[in-house]
Design a protein around this motif. Structure first.
Motif, short mmCIF file in Angstrom:
data_model
loop_
_atom_site.label_atom_id
_atom_site.label_comp_id
_atom_site.label_asym_id
_atom_site.label_seq_id
_atom_site.Cartn_x
_atom_site.Cartn_y
_atom_site.Cartn_z
N GLU A 102 6.85 -13.69 -2.17
CA GLU A 102 5.49 -13.24 -2.55
C GLU A 102 4.76 -12.85 -1.13
N GLY A 103 5.25 -13.79 -0.20
CA GLY A 103 4.70 -13.25 1.10
C GLY A 103 5.12 -12.27 1.92
N GLY A 104 6.05 -11.53 1.37
CA GLY A 104 6.65 -10.23 1.98
C GLY A 104 7.89 -10.58 2.96
N TYR A 105 8.36 -11.66 2.89
CA TYR A 105 9.58 -11.55 3.86
C TYR A 105 11.04 -11.13 3.10
N GLU A 106 11.68 -10.74 3.96
CA GLU A 106 13.09 -10.28 3.55
C GLU A 106 14.37 -11.08 3.22
N PRO A 107 14.73 -11.16 2.17
CA PRO A 107 15.74 -12.16 1.66
C PRO A 107 16.70 -12.46 2.70
N LEU A 167 3.84 0.36 -3.12
CA LEU A 167 2.51 -0.01 -2.20
C LEU A 167 1.63 1.40 -2.20
N GLY A 168 2.03 2.44 -2.97
CA GLY A 168 1.22 3.53 -2.96
C GLY A 168 1.58 4.62 -1.91
N ILE A 169 2.65 4.23 -1.30
CA ILE A 169 3.00 5.19 -0.27
C ILE A 169 4.04 6.17 -0.72
N ASP A 170 3.72 7.33 -1.27
CA ASP A 170 4.50 8.23 -2.06
C ASP A 170 4.08 9.55 -1.87
N SER A 171 4.62 10.34 -0.80
CA SER A 171 4.26 11.72 -0.73
C SER A 171 5.33 12.28 0.30
N VAL A 172 5.30 13.57 0.75
CA VAL A 172 6.22 14.17 1.41
C VAL A 172 6.14 13.53 3.02
N GLN A 173 4.96 12.84 3.26
CA GLN A 173 4.68 12.17 4.48
C GLN A 173 5.19 10.86 4.51
N ALA A 174 5.65 10.22 3.40
CA ALA A 174 6.13 8.84 3.24
C ALA A 174 7.45 8.60 4.45
N GLU A 175 8.39 9.35 4.62
CA GLU A 175 9.17 9.21 5.47
C GLU A 175 8.81 9.43 7.02
N PRO A 176 8.17 10.44 7.39
CA PRO A 176 7.72 10.39 8.86
C PRO A 176 6.89 9.10 9.05
N PHE A 177 6.00 8.82 7.99
CA PHE A 177 5.04 7.88 8.25
C PHE A 177 5.90 6.51 8.31
N TRP A 178 6.70 6.24 7.80
CA TRP A 178 7.73 5.11 7.79
C TRP A 178 8.45 5.06 9.39
N GLY A 198 8.36 0.11 13.48
CA GLY A 198 8.57 -0.42 14.80
C GLY A 198 7.39 -1.44 15.04
N ASN A 199 6.41 -1.30 14.42
CA ASN A 199 5.02 -2.24 14.86
C ASN A 199 4.79 -3.26 13.67
N LEU A 200 5.77 -3.36 12.54
CA LEU A 200 5.61 -4.01 11.53
C LEU A 200 6.44 -5.27 11.46
N GLU A 201 5.71 -6.39 10.96
CA GLU A 201 6.51 -7.53 11.05
C GLU A 201 7.03 -7.82 9.42
N LYS A 202 6.36 -7.14 8.57
CA LYS A 202 6.90 -7.00 6.74
C LYS A 202 6.73 -5.78 6.46
N VAL A 203 7.23 -5.42 5.50
CA VAL A 203 7.41 -3.96 4.80
C VAL A 203 5.81 -3.76 4.25
N ILE A 204 5.49 -4.85 3.68
CA ILE A 204 4.03 -4.94 3.02
C ILE A 204 3.01 -4.46 4.28
#
Length: 457
Positions: free
Chosen positions: A264-269, A338-349, A354-360
């Motif tokens: 629930e804390g957003g860690y990867e398995p 998470l609500g990130i769903d558009s044509v911009q989702a991939e370029p956004f990711w 590279g600056n995230l600790e968790k996907v959330i």
């Protein structure tokens, strides 16, 4: 065939220490093309809960552990009763009527005489009449297993070594004469862990038992029970226990580092699995993206003899490495949640991962590049004047990755600012932060209208 088992008690959600045992068994089975058996030790009817059973199954599935079989000890009482009657008939399971207070008094007496505080088998001397008298008082017997630590007279014990070659600890020796006959059945008729576990291991053809090193002494007793049942004795491996970073033990009751809380804390398995399986070994602790890769780094030979400490800081570092290497396809479904769903989702990711600790952690950045209501204008008057000037030099759309450099080049012709004085006001005004993804990547996602709005401070 290699067959291993994980036998959690569904009296709480499993924590990282429990999971480490499961992972060692799972990885060992993977390496040997074997089978992993999940066996719920739910003989404690009062404390076992279905929601914990469901939670354990969910946690194991999240980690990627897939049992070949699932069993419930609560459905096998008839089998345990049958074996118990066989042991009673053979004189290997005998009734005892002492109260806890009487046993404690005997223990103190033995200690005062400088004798080991082991049970003296007084119950073996009881006559039928004495047993009937106890029964008439309302006493119910608990049942002890008669350890094979004597020649003919059970009151004349002798050193009796039980030995095995432990997969982790090497040659082990337990002297059965140093131990009390273990209680296998309580006075209320319920079973302690030991007997059902041995019976299940026999019936389920468990070839290897990999568990915590707090069970080393128990192994001597269990080997004696295996022998009493004329069963093949499994190969044992006892791994070092896992503690918190401060050295405290883990408990299901406190929920410390439960898999559920980590999930629930957003860690990867695989971050959880990598740290749990490799900490406390001579292997380098690294973030393995798959179980197959983790199995290549896993070895029982590498396990340390001392306790392993689980530090959430280490977990976060491993998680960060995994997230930085994740392709968009691997997280697209999770981003959609998470609500990130558009044509911009991939370029956004690609811009932010590279600056995230968790996907959330992507969600706040999505608001940064999309939410027109956000206002980050916390700047001094000079910076505000500078940004208003910069807004007049914004390139025309469409924008791409080169837009940022074109804009900065135009600004340098009309301002003496450079370095932090040049770049920091932009980052604060556009993102509300002093660090983060490259602005060159964020600008095309934000668009000219949003950028102009945030520069109008």
């Amino acid at each position: 065939m290699v067959r291993v088992r994980f036998a959690p008690s569904p009296t709480g959600y499993i924590h990282i220490g429990n999971t480490r045992i499961a992972l060692f068994n799972w990885l060992f089975a993977m390496q040997n093309n074997g089978q992993f058996v999940l066996r719920y030790d739910d003989t404690d009817i009062e404390r076992s809960r279905q929601n914990y059973v469901d939670g354990i199954a969910e946690d194991l599935q999240w980690l990627g552990i897939k049992p070949a079989e699932v069993h419930y000890q609560s459905k096998r009482f008839a089998r345990y009763d049958a074996v118990a009657e066989e042991l009673k008939a053979a004189g290997l399971l005998y009734p005892c009527y002492e109260t806890p207070e009487e046993l404690e008094l005997r223990r103190k007496i033995r200690l005062s005489r400088k004798l080991p505080p082991v049970y003296g088998r007084e119950a073996l001397k009881l006559t039928v009449q004495e047993k009937q008298a106890f029964e008439a008082e309302g006493r119910k017997p608990h049942w002890r297993f008669l350890l094979p630590n004597f020649a003919e007279n059970p009151f004349a014990t002798k050193r009796t070594d039980v030995q095995w070659d432990d997969l982790v600890r090497g040659r082990q020796t337990i002297d059965l004469a140093s131990m009390s006959d273990p209680v296998l059945i309580r006075a209320d008729g319920t079973y302690l862990y030991t007997l059902p576990s041995v019976i299940d291991d026999v019936d389920m053809k468990i070839s290897h038992i990999i568990r915590g090193d707090d069970h080393v002494t128990n192994t001597g007793v269990q080997i004696a029970i295996f022998a009493a049942l004329k069963a093949r004795i499994p190969i044992f491996g006892h791994i070092n226990l896992l503690t918190t970073s401060s050295g405290e033990g883990l408990s299901k009751r406190t929920g410390a580092l439960s898999i559920r809380s980590l999930r629930e804390g957003g860690y990867e398995p695989m971050a959880v699995s990598s740290l749990a399986a490799l900490i406390g070994t001579s292997e380098n602790v690294s973030a393995c993206p798959t179980m197959a890769e983790l199995s290549q780094h896993f070895s029982l030979d590498a396990v340390s003899k001392s306790a392993a400490k689980f530090d959430p800081v280490d977990l976060l570092n491993l998680n960060r490495h995994l997230v930085h290497d994740m392709a968009f396809a691997a997280v697209a479904a999770r981003l959609k949640v998470l609500g990130i769903d558009s044509v911009q989702a991939e370029p956004f990711w690609l811009a932010v991962h590279g600056n995230l600790e968790k996907v959330i952690d992507a969600a706040p950045w999505w608001h940064v590049v999309r939410d027109e209501t956000l206002d980050f204008a916390d700047l001094c008057a000079d910076d505000k004047d500078f940004l208003r000037q910069a807004a007049t030099l914004l390139p025309v759309e469409p924008w791409n990755h080169d837009t940022w450099q074109q804009w900065i080049a135009a600004l340098k012709t009309v301002t003496e600012r450079k370095g932090k004085a040049l770049f920091k006001p932009f980052r604060v005004a556009l993102t509300g932060r002093t660090s983060g993804p490259e602005l060159a990547d964020l600008l095309p996602l934000m668009g000219k209208a949003l950028v102009e709005k945030r520069l109008a401070v």
